[in-house]
Structure formats: structure tokens, C-alpha cells
Design a protein around this motif. Structure first.
Motif, short mmCIF file in Angstrom:
data_model
loop_
_atom_site.label_atom_id
_atom_site.label_comp_id
_atom_site.label_asym_id
_atom_site.label_seq_id
_atom_site.Cartn_x
_atom_site.Cartn_y
_atom_site.Cartn_z
N PRO A 161 0.82 -1.23 0.00
CA PRO A 161 0.00 0.00 0.00
C PRO A 161 0.85 1.27 0.00
O PRO A 161 0.50 2.25 -0.67
N PHE A 162 1.95 1.26 0.74
CA PHE A 162 2.82 2.43 0.79
C PHE A 162 3.41 2.75 -0.58
O PHE A 162 3.38 3.90 -1.04
N LEU A 163 3.92 1.73 -1.27
CA LEU A 163 4.53 1.96 -2.58
C LEU A 163 3.49 2.36 -3.63
O LEU A 163 3.77 3.20 -4.49
N ARG A 164 2.31 1.76 -3.57
CA ARG A 164 1.27 2.14 -4.54
C ARG A 164 0.88 3.60 -4.38
O ARG A 164 0.74 4.34 -5.37
N THR A 165 0.72 4.05 -3.14
CA THR A 165 0.39 5.45 -2.89
C THR A 165 1.52 6.36 -3.34
O THR A 165 1.29 7.41 -3.95
N LEU A 166 2.74 5.95 -3.06
CA LEU A 166 3.91 6.75 -3.44
C LEU A 166 4.00 6.90 -4.95
O LEU A 166 4.30 7.99 -5.47
N ALA A 167 3.74 5.84 -5.68
CA ALA A 167 3.84 5.88 -7.14
C ALA A 167 2.83 6.84 -7.76
O ALA A 167 3.14 7.53 -8.74
N THR A 168 1.63 6.89 -7.20
CA THR A 168 0.59 7.74 -7.78
C THR A 168 0.70 9.20 -7.35
O THR A 168 0.03 10.06 -7.92
N SER A 169 1.54 9.48 -6.34
CA SER A 169 1.65 10.86 -5.84
C SER A 169 3.07 11.40 -5.89
O SER A 169 3.35 12.45 -5.33
N ALA A 170 3.98 10.68 -6.55
CA ALA A 170 5.40 11.05 -6.54
C ALA A 170 5.64 12.45 -7.08
O ALA A 170 6.56 13.16 -6.65
N HIS A 171 4.81 12.89 -8.01
CA HIS A 171 5.00 14.20 -8.64
C HIS A 171 4.69 15.35 -7.68
O HIS A 171 5.08 16.50 -7.95
N ALA A 172 4.02 15.07 -6.58
CA ALA A 172 3.52 16.14 -5.71
C ALA A 172 4.46 16.53 -4.59
O ALA A 172 4.21 17.50 -3.88
N TYR A 173 5.57 15.80 -4.40
CA TYR A 173 6.41 16.04 -3.24
C TYR A 173 7.56 17.00 -3.56
O TYR A 173 8.11 16.99 -4.67
N SER A 174 7.92 17.81 -2.56
CA SER A 174 9.08 18.68 -2.70
C SER A 174 10.35 17.84 -2.67
O SER A 174 10.33 16.69 -2.22
N PRO A 175 11.49 18.38 -3.14
CA PRO A 175 12.74 17.61 -3.11
C PRO A 175 13.11 17.12 -1.72
O PRO A 175 13.59 15.99 -1.56
N VAL A 176 12.88 17.94 -0.69
CA VAL A 176 13.24 17.54 0.67
C VAL A 176 12.37 16.37 1.13
O VAL A 176 12.87 15.36 1.65
N VAL A 177 11.07 16.48 0.92
CA VAL A 177 10.16 15.40 1.31
C VAL A 177 10.43 14.15 0.47
O VAL A 177 10.43 13.02 0.98
N GLY A 178 10.67 14.35 -0.81
CA GLY A 178 10.95 13.22 -1.69
C GLY A 178 12.17 12.44 -1.25
O GLY A 178 12.17 11.20 -1.27
#
Length: 347
Positions: A161-178
Motif C-alpha cells: 500500500p505504501f509503494l502504490r500510494t507513493l507511485a501515484t503521488s510522486a509528482h507532488a512532493y518537494s525535493p526535501v520530502v521526496g
């Protein structure tokens, strides 16, 4: 901002060639053989989270394989986690065959041959982690490749579940959070390997391994800071400088020398790239944390046996001769390991 490669606007006769290039650019050199006679359709969306590359691939039926010859043309070594979103796949690596259904997770290694068969149209998330930051012994990793892990199977309950959520929202994170999320993925992947190989390290070993991975990731994220030093690194991680040095005794390299080695590797990669604009040697050195151009030139020559300008000229000529275009974020030709470096002085 996401990078999107799609066959949608490509002429039917050129779709296959375009798709092969798109897969190679994103996942590294691979052989792609579409199934079926009709026009091929495919789309890859890619984002970066720190050292982690996250891609979502949707495509028609095909077979993908990575041979020893293709591996030899690659500059990067990656551990890859794939999550089957729709459709099915068959993964073969290290003598094992995994039948992958919707919701399943597989792990594979780009430094050894593998193949994927997708009999019908499919969608998959692909997470590429540089082997050098994972901190998992190759023998342990080899024990879990070519096997499918389901959403109710051990750590899969948390990881999928963590990776699926991350894949669909990866574009939304700042460099620091990413970057912090990438560290979490690396930690979870290391835990997955330990779980699947039935290894239970002591608390001391687990803590040390986790801290070393975080320190190495911190160094990679801050290579361009000329003030990056053992003192700065220890302060950031709330440990003593003495303990930091003890951590790296097990790595076979001092902290300062590791920082210098990573800076030299990134400089070598950038100097080897071809493009419309060519930064000066001093600009490349400064970008990766070297304050003194003369010190950089001496250190680079000691590591690679060539001056930075000689290296750039040689690699550009090699690239032109071979005409090899790599995927991912590495150079078109491999960067040899740095060895026998002179003592680092944080320049």
C-alpha cells in the motif's frame, strides 16, 4: 515535474522503435519484443524522489529481456521493485520463475539477466534503487529475486500500500520530502530482504545498518555543499564524530574519503555527458563541492589517471564512436571505480 513518454502522437510505423528507446531511456538497455500485429501503444511516466526513480508503465502485450550483452552496456547498478497494477506477468531471474498477478510485488536486479513476459495489456509501477545505497549483500538479494510477494504476505501488508500510494503521488512532493520518502523505501526494502531471507539481525546491527544508509543518503543529497564534513554530518544525525568514524570503519573507507569519492564520481559522470551546452571544468567542480579548481584537478588525476579536460575529451570521443544512449540518470559510458585516492581535505 513528471517525465512522460508516450506513443500516442507517434506514427504507427514508428511506435515500436520509439517505445524501445523510451524503455531504454527509463529502465536501462533492454530488448523489447511486442506481441500482436496491430499498432503498439505504451506510456511511461517517471518522477524522481531523491535517489529513487519511480515510473509507471502502461503498455500492450510484450516481452522484455536483459541479456549479458545489454548489461555490459549499462553504467548503473539498480535493485528494482515492480508492483503489478493490472494484467499479469512472468518474471524469470536467477533460475526462478515468478507468476505475477495484480497487486503482487517482485524484486529483481539489473546487474544479472532477467526477462518479463506480459501476455496482455498491463500496468506496473517500477521503483529503481541504486545498489550502492541499499546496503544489502548481493547474496541475500539474490535469494529473493524471481519470487512474487502478495499483499497479504509478510511485510507486503505494509510495503505494497505504501509503494502504490507513493507511485501515484510522486509528482507532488518537494525535493526535501521526496528524499526522506526515498530513505523510507530503502529502509523498508532492506527489511523485506531480511524478512524473506529469514535473517534477524541484532538491534545493534540493525541500528548501525540503518544509520549508515541514512548517512550515505545524506551525503549524496548534499555533495554540492563545500562545507559538508564529518562534523556537519555527525551534527545532522545527532551522533558524535567519533561514533560516525566508527560506523564507517565497517565500510572500509573513511567518511571524508567517501565524500570525496562520491564527488569525483559525479564530476566524472557530468564531464562525460554530451549536450548542447558544455559547462566548464571549474563549474562542474564547484557544483559538486570542490572549492579549489587546482585541488580538484590534482585529485581527479590521482583518481582517474587523467586531467578533467583529458577525461572529458576521451569520454566524448568514446561516446561518439560507440553511439550508445543509456537510460536513467547515469552517463552514456560507465565510470570506473575510484581507488587509491589521496587524503581528503573537504575541498
Amino acid at each position: 515535474m513528471s517525465l512522460v513518454l508516450t506513443t500516442a502522437s507517434v506514427h504507427d510505423r514508428d511506435k515500436i522503435a520509439y517505445w524501445r528507446d523510451a524503455v531504454g531511456r527509463t529502465l536501462g538497455p533492454t530488448a523489447v519484443a511486442p506481441r500482436g500485429d496491430g499498432p503498439f501503444s505504451g506510456r511511461i511516466t517517471t518522477d524522481r524522489l531523491g535517489c529513487l526513480q519511480v515510473s509507471t508503465m502502461e503498455a500492450d502485450a510484450k516481452r522484455v529481456s536483459r541479456t549479458p550483452e545489454l548489461i555490459a552496456r549499462s553504467s548503473g547498478a539498480y535493485t528494482v521493485v515492480g508492483i503489478q497494477v493490472s494484467g499479469t506477468a512472468t518474471l524469470v531471474q536467477d533460475g526462478r520463475r515468478a507468476e505475477v498477478g495484480e497487486g503482487d510485488l517482485v524484486v529483481y536486479d539489473t546487474t544479472r539477466p532477467y526477462s518479463f513476459d506480459y501476455p496482455d495489456r498491463f500496468s506496473t509501477h517500477v521503483f529503481q534503487v541504486p545498489r550502492r545505497v541499499l546496503g544489502v549483500p548481493g547474496a541475500d538479494l539474490r535469494r529473493i529475486t524471481g519470487t512474487a510477494i502478495g499483499p497479504a504476505d509478510g511485510l507486503g501488508v505494509v510495503l505494497l500500500p505504501f509503494l502504490r500510494t507513493l507511485a501515484t503521488s510522486a509528482h507532488a512532493y518537494s525535493p526535501v520530502v521526496g528524499a526522506k520518502l526515498a530513505d523510507s523505501v530503502i529502509d523498508l526494502l532492506g527489511t523485506l530482504v531480511a524478512e524473506r531471507t529469514r535473517q534477524v539481525p541484532t538491534d545493534t546491527d540493525a541500528t548501525r545498518a540503518l544509520l549508515v544508509r541514512r548517512v550515505r543518503s545524506h551525503i549524496d543529497r548534499n555533495l554540492g555543499d563545500p562545507d559538508l564534513s564529518p562534523e556537519d554530518i555527525a551534527k545532522t544525525h545527532r551522533i558524535s564524530v567519533r561514533y560516525l568514524h566508527r560506523l564507517f570503519e565497517g565500510e572500509g573507507i573513511t567518511v571524508a574519503r567517501f565524500v570525496q569519492q562520491r564527488r569525483l564520481e559525479e564530476c566524472a559522470r557530468e564531464l562525460a555527458r554530451r549536450g548542447r551546452t558544455t559547462p566548464t571544468v571549474s563549474a562542474v567542480a564547484q557544483r559538486w563541492g570542490f572549492v579549489s579548481p587546482s585541488h580538484f584537478s590534482r585529485t581527479f588525476r590521482a583518481a582517474y589517471g587523467l586531467s578533467p579536460r583529458e577525461w572529458r575529451s576521451l569520454r566524448t570521443v568514446e561516446d561518439s564512436v560507440h553511439g550508445v544512449a543509456e537510460g536513467g540518470d547515469g552517463p552514456r559510458r560507465g565510470v570506473p571505480p575510484v581507488a587509491d585516492l589521496p587524503a581528503a581535505d573537504h575541498q
